[in-house]
Write a protein that holds these residues in place. Sequence first.
Motif: not given
Length: 269
Positions: A50-55, A60-68
């Motif tokens: 999830p945080l690779y996607e954030v960076l 945020p996770v609720w928007k990008n859906g990469i939650s785990s």
Amino acid sequence: MCASKLAMIVLDGLRFDTAVSHMGYLHHLVEYGIAARFQVRSELPSLSRPLYEVLLTGTPVWKNGISSNQTVRLSHQESLFHLTRKNGMSNAAAAYGWVSELYNKAPFNPFHDRIQLNSDKPIQNGMFYWEDHYPDTHLFADANFLLNGYNPDFLYVHSMNIDDDGHKHTADSAQYRNRVLAADSILANVLPAWIDAGYQIIVTADHGMTADGNHGGTSSADRDVPLFVISNLISPGIREEAIPQLQVAPLACHLLGISPSKEMQPLNV
């Protein structure tokens, strides 16, 4: 220093307080007015994928859906790789296979996807690994090969050894602290040449590490990570106020001289 080339280095699992106490080379650059140091509060959940996607997307996770860590699919967001290519710039990545899964191809097949050069996918040139103990020395050799061989405008480097030792021995261990020292030593050997080659530098982390040898929760040990920036566009010195992790991607866009995606926060750094 050219204001349009950037090397972004993510040291997986590096907590803020250990970076402050054990990264002597980077703090040398801070002390001599070459680098800026920030404290970053990571997004939740404080997990790797999830945080690779954030960076890389600033969402945020609720928007990008990469939650785990088990969400294995391509990103639906515009990443720094997409944006550089969109703006006619080149990019490269030396990183864990999950980064390829997010932006080039999912699932990652180590026998086919380890080396991806001159690709038409978002990551143009990539060298990927899949074992957490893949030596950081080898990883930075991969990154140096990409930098010297392909001269990318944006180079993304992601190492796993700090995180690996944190899980094996906990953050409250000599092994974890010594691995942070080793990472700082590698940076001391590669960054001077990269800076001389015209690269601005970001060094940060996705999440921290707890005394239980894990992460994913809401504590400072889980969430507080460093951000070092070497650029003429950012004033050097230590910033005391913590900044949100969602600011890292728009900061990278600012350093690259490109517009952020419409989903990214305005830059306040």
